[in-house]
Design a protein around this motif. Sequence first.
Motif, PDB file in Angstrom:
ATOM      1  N   LYS A 141       0.825  -1.203   0.000  1.00 33.34           N
ATOM      2  CA  LYS A 141       0.000   0.000   0.000  1.00 33.34           C
ATOM      3  C   LYS A 141       0.863   1.258   0.000  1.00 33.34           C
ATOM      4  O   LYS A 141       1.866   1.347   0.699  1.00 33.34           O
ATOM      5  CB  LYS A 141      -0.916  -0.005   1.233  1.00 33.34           C
ATOM      6  CG  LYS A 141      -1.725   1.277   1.406  1.00 33.34           C
ATOM      7  CD  LYS A 141      -2.488   1.289   2.722  1.00 33.34           C
ATOM      8  CE  LYS A 141      -3.171   2.629   2.937  1.00 33.34           C
ATOM      9  NZ  LYS A 141      -3.898   2.692   4.231  1.00 33.34           N
ATOM     10  N   ARG A 142       0.445   2.239  -0.799  1.00 31.46           N
ATOM     11  CA  ARG A 142       1.074   3.553  -0.798  1.00 31.46           C
ATOM     12  C   ARG A 142      -0.012   4.592  -0.584  1.00 31.46           C
ATOM     13  O   ARG A 142      -1.075   4.520  -1.195  1.00 31.46           O
ATOM     14  CB  ARG A 142       1.798   3.816  -2.124  1.00 31.46           C
ATOM     15  CG  ARG A 142       2.987   2.891  -2.368  1.00 31.46           C
ATOM     16  CD  ARG A 142       4.135   3.197  -1.418  1.00 31.46           C
ATOM     17  NE  ARG A 142       5.291   2.357  -1.685  1.00 31.46           N
ATOM     18  CZ  ARG A 142       5.512   1.197  -1.081  1.00 31.46           C
ATOM     19  NH1 ARG A 142       4.634   0.752  -0.171  1.00 31.46           N
ATOM     20  NH2 ARG A 142       6.578   0.491  -1.366  1.00 31.46           N
ATOM     21  N   ALA A 143       0.248   5.546   0.258  1.00 33.13           N
ATOM     22  CA  ALA A 143      -0.756   6.564   0.557  1.00 33.13           C
ATOM     23  C   ALA A 143      -0.139   7.952   0.423  1.00 33.13           C
ATOM     24  O   ALA A 143       0.954   8.205   0.943  1.00 33.13           O
ATOM     25  CB  ALA A 143      -1.318   6.374   1.963  1.00 33.13           C
ATOM     26  N   ALA A 144      -0.830   8.832  -0.284  1.00 33.74           N
ATOM     27  CA  ALA A 144      -0.383  10.219  -0.404  1.00 33.74           C
ATOM     28  C   ALA A 144      -0.806  10.995   0.834  1.00 33.74           C
ATOM     29  O   ALA A 144      -1.892  10.785   1.371  1.00 33.74           O
ATOM     30  CB  ALA A 144      -0.980  10.852  -1.658  1.00 33.74           C
ATOM     31  N   VAL A 145       0.047  11.889   1.283  1.00 37.00           N
ATOM     32  CA  VAL A 145      -0.265  12.715   2.457  1.00 37.00           C
ATOM     33  C   VAL A 145      -0.127  14.172   2.066  1.00 37.00           C
ATOM     34  O   VAL A 145       0.635  14.533   1.169  1.00 37.00           O
ATOM     35  CB  VAL A 145       0.676  12.391   3.638  1.00 37.00           C
ATOM     36  CG1 VAL A 145       0.463  10.972   4.115  1.00 37.00           C
ATOM     37  CG2 VAL A 145       2.138  12.601   3.246  1.00 37.00           C
ATOM     38  N   PRO A 146      -0.881  15.048   2.730  1.00 37.43           N
ATOM     39  CA  PRO A 146      -0.801  16.485   2.396  1.00 37.43           C
ATOM     40  C   PRO A 146       0.595  17.041   2.665  1.00 37.43           C
ATOM     41  O   PRO A 146       1.328  16.557   3.530  1.00 37.43           O
ATOM     42  CB  PRO A 146      -1.831  17.114   3.346  1.00 37.43           C
ATOM     43  CG  PRO A 146      -2.728  15.999   3.760  1.00 37.43           C
ATOM     44  CD  PRO A 146      -1.885  14.767   3.761  1.00 37.43           C
ATOM     45  N   ASP A 147       0.933  18.079   1.920  1.00 42.62           N
ATOM     46  CA  ASP A 147       2.207  18.768   2.122  1.00 42.62           C
ATOM     47  C   ASP A 147       2.043  19.741   3.284  1.00 42.62           C
ATOM     48  O   ASP A 147       1.428  20.806   3.146  1.00 42.62           O
ATOM     49  CB  ASP A 147       2.597  19.515   0.839  1.00 42.62           C
ATOM     50  CG  ASP A 147       3.960  20.191   0.960  1.00 42.62           C
ATOM     51  OD1 ASP A 147       4.675  19.893   1.940  1.00 42.62           O
ATOM     52  OD2 ASP A 147       4.297  21.008   0.093  1.00 42.62           O
ATOM     53  N   ARG A 148       2.572  19.387   4.452  1.00 44.23           N
ATOM     54  CA  ARG A 148       2.433  20.217   5.637  1.00 44.23           C
ATOM     55  C   ARG A 148       3.563  19.925   6.596  1.00 44.23           C
ATOM     56  O   ARG A 148       4.229  18.895   6.497  1.00 44.23           O
ATOM     57  CB  ARG A 148       1.090  19.961   6.333  1.00 44.23           C
ATOM     58  CG  ARG A 148       0.909  18.521   6.810  1.00 44.23           C
ATOM     59  CD  ARG A 148      -0.475  18.308   7.384  1.00 44.23           C
ATOM     60  NE  ARG A 148      -0.671  16.916   7.790  1.00 44.23           N
ATOM     61  CZ  ARG A 148      -1.826  16.426   8.221  1.00 44.23           C
ATOM     62  NH1 ARG A 148      -2.868  17.206   8.310  1.00 44.23           N
ATOM     63  NH2 ARG A 148      -1.924  15.165   8.564  1.00 44.23           N
ATOM     64  N   ARG A 149       3.759  20.809   7.541  1.00 42.39           N
ATOM     65  CA  ARG A 149       4.787  20.574   8.557  1.00 42.39           C
ATOM     66  C   ARG A 149       4.390  19.396   9.436  1.00 42.39           C
ATOM     67  O   ARG A 149       5.131  18.460   9.623  1.00 42.39           O
ATOM     68  CB  ARG A 149       4.980  21.819   9.421  1.00 42.39           C
ATOM     69  CG  ARG A 149       5.621  22.989   8.693  1.00 42.39           C
ATOM     70  CD  ARG A 149       5.733  24.194   9.607  1.00 42.39           C
ATOM     71  NE  ARG A 149       6.310  25.334   8.919  1.00 42.39           N
ATOM     72  CZ  ARG A 149       7.608  25.581   8.864  1.00 42.39           C
ATOM     73  NH1 ARG A 149       8.455  24.767   9.442  1.00 42.39           N
ATOM     74  NH2 ARG A 149       8.061  26.644   8.229  1.00 42.39           N
ATOM     75  N   HIS A 150       3.205  19.474  10.018  1.00 46.93           N
ATOM     76  CA  HIS A 150       2.622  18.388  10.794  1.00 46.93           C
ATOM     77  C   HIS A 150       1.203  18.783  11.136  1.00 46.93           C
ATOM     78  O   HIS A 150       0.820  19.959  11.034  1.00 46.93           O
ATOM     79  CB  HIS A 150       3.421  18.095  12.077  1.00 46.93           C
ATOM     80  CG  HIS A 150       3.598  19.273  12.973  1.00 46.93           C
ATOM     81  ND1 HIS A 150       2.578  19.793  13.742  1.00 46.93           N
ATOM     82  CD2 HIS A 150       4.680  20.058  13.211  1.00 46.93           C
ATOM     83  CE1 HIS A 150       3.026  20.831  14.429  1.00 46.93           C
ATOM     84  NE2 HIS A 150       4.294  21.019  14.118  1.00 46.93           N
ATOM     85  N   GLY A 151       0.411  17.814  11.515  1.00 49.75           N
ATOM     86  CA  GLY A 151      -0.941  18.121  11.932  1.00 49.75           C
ATOM     87  C   GLY A 151      -0.960  18.673  13.348  1.00 49.75           C
ATOM     88  O   GLY A 151       0.067  18.762  14.027  1.00 49.75           O
ATOM     89  N   ASN A 152      -2.148  19.031  13.808  1.00 50.36           N
ATOM     90  CA  ASN A 152      -2.297  19.622  15.143  1.00 50.36           C
ATOM     91  C   ASN A 152      -3.269  18.758  15.945  1.00 50.36           C
ATOM     92  O   ASN A 152      -4.431  19.101  16.131  1.00 50.36           O
ATOM     93  CB  ASN A 152      -2.805  21.061  15.027  1.00 50.36           C
ATOM     94  CG  ASN A 152      -2.758  21.783  16.355  1.00 50.36           C
ATOM     95  OD1 ASN A 152      -2.074  21.367  17.279  1.00 50.36           O
ATOM     96  ND2 ASN A 152      -3.494  22.872  16.452  1.00 50.36           N
ATOM     97  N   ILE A 153      -2.777  17.599  16.398  1.00 49.63           N
ATOM     98  CA  ILE A 153      -3.605  16.666  17.151  1.00 49.63           C
ATOM     99  C   ILE A 153      -4.096  17.332  18.438  1.00 49.63           C
ATOM    100  O   ILE A 153      -3.344  18.104  19.060  1.00 49.63           O
ATOM    101  CB  ILE A 153      -2.811  15.370  17.460  1.00 49.63           C
ATOM    102  CG1 ILE A 153      -3.725  14.322  18.102  1.00 49.63           C
ATOM    103  CG2 ILE A 153      -1.593  15.646  18.292  1.00 49.63           C
ATOM    104  CD1 ILE A 153      -3.070  12.947  18.217  1.00 49.63           C
ATOM    105  N   PRO A 154      -5.350  17.090  18.842  1.00 51.31           N
ATOM    106  CA  PRO A 154      -5.880  17.744  20.060  1.00 51.31           C
ATOM    107  C   PRO A 154      -5.258  17.174  21.328  1.00 51.31           C
ATOM    108  O   PRO A 154      -5.817  16.308  21.979  1.00 51.31           O
ATOM    109  CB  PRO A 154      -7.385  17.446  19.984  1.00 51.31           C
ATOM    110  CG  PRO A 154      -7.479  16.191  19.183  1.00 51.31           C
ATOM    111  CD  PRO A 154      -6.369  16.264  18.184  1.00 51.31           C
ATOM    112  N   LEU A 155      -4.079  17.664  21.665  1.00 55.17           N
ATOM    113  CA  LEU A 155      -3.325  17.139  22.804  1.00 55.17           C
ATOM    114  C   LEU A 155      -3.975  17.521  24.128  1.00 55.17           C
ATOM    115  O   LEU A 155      -4.677  18.519  24.211  1.00 55.17           O
ATOM    116  CB  LEU A 155      -1.890  17.654  22.764  1.00 55.17           C
ATOM    117  CG  LEU A 155      -1.073  17.173  21.568  1.00 55.17           C
ATOM    118  CD1 LEU A 155       0.280  17.870  21.545  1.00 55.17           C
ATOM    119  CD2 LEU A 155      -0.871  15.665  21.633  1.00 55.17           C
TER     120      LEU A 155
END
Length: 528
Positions: A514-528
């Motif tokens: 499996k190969r999955a494309a991911v958005p071009d971003r620094r990182h997401g902002n998980i609700p910590l």
Amino acid sequence: MTQSAEEQALSGAHSTRGRIAELAARHESARSAGSARAVARQTARGRLTARERIARLLDPESFTETDALVRARSGGTERPYGDGVVTGHGTVNGRRVCVFAQDATVYGGSMGEACGEKILKTMDLALKTGCPVIGLNDSGGARIQEGVVSLAYYAELVRRNVAASGVVPQISVVLGPCAGGAAYSPAITDFTVMVDGTSHMFVTGPDVIAAVTGERTDAEDLGGARTSNSGNGNAHFLAEDEDDALDIVRVLLSYLPDSNREPPPAYPPPQHGLAPTAADLRLDSLVPDRPDVAYDMRELLQTVVDDGELLTVQELFAPNVICAFGRVEGRSVGVVANQPLHTAGVLDINASEKAARFVRCCDAFGVPLLTFADVPGYLSGIDQERGGIIRRGAKLLYAYAEATVPKVTVVVRKAYGGGYAVMGSKHLGADVNLAWPTARIAVMGAEGAVSVLHRRELAAADDAEALRAKLIEEYETTYATPYAAAERGYVDAVIAPHSTREQVSRALRALRHKRAAVPDRRHGNIPL
């Protein structure tokens, strides 16, 4: 008088022999940097020395020590070699690892400047070469006499932990005290192992708490191994003794890759193939007919994974959800499953955070996710709402949606409301979704739904209980079945329970590349 060539050669040879002898003496001093009294005190506590721990962890004769002759920056004329830590690299079951072991017999294993530099160099080597790093923690904390320098290196260590996070596996083994700033590094690493009765991990020790507040607190209750494994979830594994702790590390490494650029290790699959076994056939009667009767989800998990072997992560913390490593056809999988034996497998704050961390770890290191859902939903109640169930429960939704590894889900029985969505649903990106005929996929359970939808009819009925039973049966056969979801493609197949191992194996085979494309971003902002 001028020396002859022979005399010069003999003089040089003697000088070389002297230098070699001096080198051997220095190395011997490094190997025995701790005093005999300090070693005896360590042994009396039931703890191994730093070098003994490394020898028992690594393959025989594989350890190569680094910076053995580094000396403490402070201490006057008595500056011991090593400065309270032994560092180097070796192999575990033939695989390369970097390791550092704090030496409690030298300055109590406290962090000083030279000690910090050695640990950072070990971390840097692990990152450069792409191999796991294992920290054996047994330290009194920051070295007071070195002041801010000691604090600086704790911060530097955390920065290395963050740089290595998701790149190489990081495993912390707490084998004695781990207090103050030292406790934050294990908290950032992927897995923490503690020893029952001898390990302690806390920010503020009982003596300091007593001095500030006047309250006496037992060290075991405050941050002992059992408290950290069951009460606050700071640790992932509880070991019986030090040998058991090191065994857990070796087993854990067998499920993980060397780095995020490598696949997890693969082993020969079982010889019995995919034909149903007696254990497979027992699954047909695993789920009780009554929806309110519990069963042990482990029986299902042990049937699906190779040889019934599971390495359970945080087994004592939030037991209503199971997180474990296993293998299917010789390849690592991360298993997440609701456990009906504990609060009906409901998702609460602790279960959500436990599972979210595990899902993200598997995704970081390319370990496919295998989810088994039997969940009545998120736990409601004042304590959960005030504790932040919305924010903290959302972490699990985020983790599943973010994960790009192969994701296979089996709905076993209940999958109600938000619980259906979060436990590896198609809508969060699962690749293959299967369901047993016993699956009940709906907004809520039949009894609750009937009470809401038919409140007026029930209130006006002559025999409300008979009508309620009739309406519940109608709801279950019409709405709370896997077939409505299958008709919409939310479930790829409804399968017989005894075929679960076969269907899971085939799904994971299909998803292997499996190969999955991911958005071009620094990182997401998980609700910590």
